[in-house]
Design a protein around this motif. Structure first.
Motif, short mmCIF file in Angstrom:
data_model
loop_
_atom_site.label_atom_id
_atom_site.label_comp_id
_atom_site.label_asym_id
_atom_site.label_seq_id
_atom_site.Cartn_x
_atom_site.Cartn_y
_atom_site.Cartn_z
N ILE A 121 0.86 -1.18 0.00
CA ILE A 121 0.00 0.00 0.00
C ILE A 121 0.90 1.23 0.00
O ILE A 121 1.62 1.49 0.96
N GLY A 122 0.88 1.96 -1.09
CA GLY A 122 1.78 3.09 -1.28
C GLY A 122 2.38 3.01 -2.66
O GLY A 122 2.64 1.90 -3.18
N THR A 123 2.59 4.16 -3.29
CA THR A 123 3.14 4.17 -4.65
C THR A 123 4.26 5.20 -4.78
O THR A 123 4.58 5.64 -5.88
N GLY A 124 4.88 5.56 -3.66
CA GLY A 124 6.01 6.49 -3.69
C GLY A 124 7.31 5.77 -3.97
O GLY A 124 7.33 4.56 -4.20
N ASP A 155 5.28 7.05 -8.18
CA ASP A 155 6.67 7.14 -8.58
C ASP A 155 6.81 6.89 -10.08
O ASP A 155 6.18 5.96 -10.63
N ASN A 156 7.62 7.69 -10.75
CA ASN A 156 7.76 7.59 -12.21
C ASN A 156 8.29 6.23 -12.65
O ASN A 156 7.83 5.67 -13.64
N GLU A 157 9.26 5.71 -11.90
CA GLU A 157 9.82 4.39 -12.25
C GLU A 157 8.77 3.30 -12.10
O GLU A 157 8.73 2.36 -12.88
N LEU A 158 7.92 3.44 -11.07
CA LEU A 158 6.86 2.46 -10.86
C LEU A 158 5.86 2.49 -12.02
O LEU A 158 5.37 1.44 -12.46
N LYS A 159 5.55 3.69 -12.52
CA LYS A 159 4.65 3.81 -13.66
C LYS A 159 5.18 3.07 -14.87
O LYS A 159 4.44 2.43 -15.63
N GLU A 160 6.52 3.14 -15.06
CA GLU A 160 7.13 2.54 -16.25
C GLU A 160 7.41 1.05 -16.09
O GLU A 160 7.67 0.36 -17.07
N ASP A 161 7.39 0.55 -14.86
CA ASP A 161 7.68 -0.86 -14.61
C ASP A 161 6.41 -1.68 -14.85
O ASP A 161 5.49 -1.70 -14.03
N MET A 162 6.38 -2.39 -15.94
CA MET A 162 5.19 -3.12 -16.35
C MET A 162 4.96 -4.41 -15.55
O MET A 162 3.95 -5.07 -15.70
N ARG A 163 5.90 -4.76 -14.68
CA ARG A 163 5.73 -5.99 -13.89
C ARG A 163 4.65 -5.83 -12.82
O ARG A 163 4.06 -6.82 -12.38
N TYR A 164 4.44 -4.60 -12.37
CA TYR A 164 3.57 -4.39 -11.23
C TYR A 164 2.30 -3.64 -11.60
O TYR A 164 2.37 -2.49 -12.04
N PRO A 165 1.14 -4.23 -11.40
CA PRO A 165 -0.12 -3.49 -11.58
C PRO A 165 -0.32 -2.51 -10.41
O PRO A 165 0.12 -2.76 -9.29
N ILE A 166 -0.98 -1.40 -10.70
CA ILE A 166 -1.28 -0.40 -9.68
C ILE A 166 -2.80 -0.34 -9.51
O ILE A 166 -3.53 -0.08 -10.47
N TYR A 167 -3.25 -0.57 -8.28
CA TYR A 167 -4.69 -0.60 -7.99
C TYR A 167 -5.09 0.64 -7.20
O TYR A 167 -4.28 1.24 -6.48
#
Length: 447
Positions: A121-124, A155-167
């Protein structure tokens, strides 16, 4: 239940290896059986057979301590049989190495069955870093299946990392129905009330809940948690180098300095030839003033990777281009620095430009591992971290080189160096050297 099954399997594999050593080591069978029982007891006490989510570094440190305890206790058993000391050390050493190897292989082979399905839980940037550490370290039994956003800051890197879905947070109820084993709350800036709301939402619905706390510069891994009659108190602690620690670190530095200076001879010949081949006839070495231990000025040696008048060229570039000035004042470096020579690009990519600093290590001005040697003009930008960083000798490598190298921003480098001062140990130095070598080999974050 499944953890217990694999723990029993690990015990059987290690005992089988222990039995194989019997045919190599010349020890009486009754005494060898006693050693086997002693080894199992010590490893049980050190929780080696507890299949839990941890990093390989922690396992190595734990097994190293178990090896020391095993040898010390076994020496007492062997006191009447003084000719067995070498054999005991050999058995303990090989069992320690095999214990790490066997534990790692079981975790890799059966990762799908043993790993905990985890939501973060968190997207920073802190949340994303935890996710990367968990999934990139195969020893850790944590399988991050996605991140849950509580706001629109991702986080910008998280947006670009296709391994992880964001809910979205409203999807959490449905996600928890999918047999989630663990939730990590990575919201260090959240208030106590916000954390309480989330933990109440998770109460009795997942087996493990972990929280990334909001830390400040007083908190370290040496801090102690006290039960003060039902109140939880955290005692601040600063891990300083004692007399023994300084002596041991200096011995390691002298050995590393001697080896480094010997390698410096053929390397200097190679760099000199490469420079001349590219038409660069200026001196290959240069020295630069840096901040040393206790704030004293030192001059570090490096292979020259820039034009001879690099400082003057930088001043002219910053006058002509405001963007260059802003970039340098923010990060204290330029990503695409036009001052770097043809050979300099190669030296920096491989970090060979730092090699002459082994001379500084041998002289006692630097250490193999330590904080970055900061420039005098960077003192004000180091802010509160200056006072802790200068308590250590600067190092050829350190926390920031092992954690992203040039990809780490200036203030983050200071925080990492402050962390090093407060959490120093020989084990940490070994990890930093290993991770630095790995970063150089893969070219990650090359300067």
């Amino acid at each position: 239940m499944k953890e217990n099954i694999f723990a029993m399997g690990l015990i059987c594999v290690e005992m089988a290896f222990f039995y194989l050593l019997y045919f190599i080591v010349d020890l009486p069978s009754d005494f060898y059986l006693q050693l086997g029982l002693l080894w199992m007891i010590i490893m049980l006490l050190s929780q080696h057979y507890k299949i839990r989510s941890t990093l390989v570094w922690d396992e190595i440190k734990s097994d190293l301590k178990a090896f020391i305890y095993f040898v010390l206790v076994a020496f007492v058993f062997a006191y009447p049989k003084t000719n067995f000391y070498l054999e005991i050390v050999g058995v303990g050493f090989f069992m320690s190495v095999f214990a790490v190897f066997a534990n790692r292989m079981i975790r890799i082979l059966f990762r799908n069955k043993l790993s905990r399905k985890t939501l973060i839980i968190g997207t920073g940037d802190e949340a994303y870093r935890i996710g990367k550490i968990a999934n990139n370290n195969r020893f850790a039994l944590t399988n991050v299946i996605g991140f849950v956003s509580t706001d629109n800051q991702i986080d910008n890197e998280l947006k670009e990392d296709m391994r992880y879905p964001i809910y979205d947070y409203y999807e959490l109820n449905d996600l928890l129905k999918n047999h989630i084993d663990q939730v990590i709350i990575a919201l260090p800036e959240a208030s106590k009330e916000e954390i309480d709301v989330i933990t109440r939402h998770l109460f009795d619905r997942v087996r493990y809940i972990k929280i990334l706390p909001q830390l400040n510069f007083t908190m370290t891994f040496n801090s102690r948690i006290d039960d003060f009659d039902g109140e939880l108190l955290i005692s601040t602690s600063r891990g300083r180098l004692g007399v023994f620690g300084k002596a041991l670190k200096r011995i390691i530095d002298v050995c590393a300095g001697l080896c480094g200076c010997l390698l410096l001879i053929p390397l200097t010949i190679y760099v000199s030839k490469k420079n001349k081949k590219s038409g660069d006839t200026a001196p290959i070495f240069f020295k630069q003033k840096r901040i040393g231990e206790n704030g004293k000025d030192i001059y570090i040696y490096k292979y020259r990777s820039m034009e001879p008048n690099a400082e003057k060229v930088l001043e002219e570039l910053m006058k002509k281009d405001p963007a260059i000035k802003k970039e340098y004042l923010t990060n204290k470096k330029l990503v695409n620095d036009p001052r770097i020579t043809e050979v300099g690009h190669f030296l920096r990519k491989t970090s060979l430009d730092e090699f002459p600093q082994f001379i500084n290590v041998l002289k006692g001005e630097m250490s193999l591992v330590g904080p970055r040697p900061y420039l005098p003009r960077e003192k004000d930008d180091m802010d509160i971290y200056y006072h802790s960083i200068i308590k250590c000798k600067p190092g050829i490598t350190g926390m920031w080189q092992a954690n992203g190298r040039s990809d780490v921003g200036f203030i983050d480098r200071c925080k990492l160096d402050d962390y090093y001062y407060k959490n120093w140990s020989i084990g940490l130095d070994i990890i930093i050297v290993y991770k630095t070598i790995k970063s150089v080999i893969y070219g990650k974050g090359a300067l």
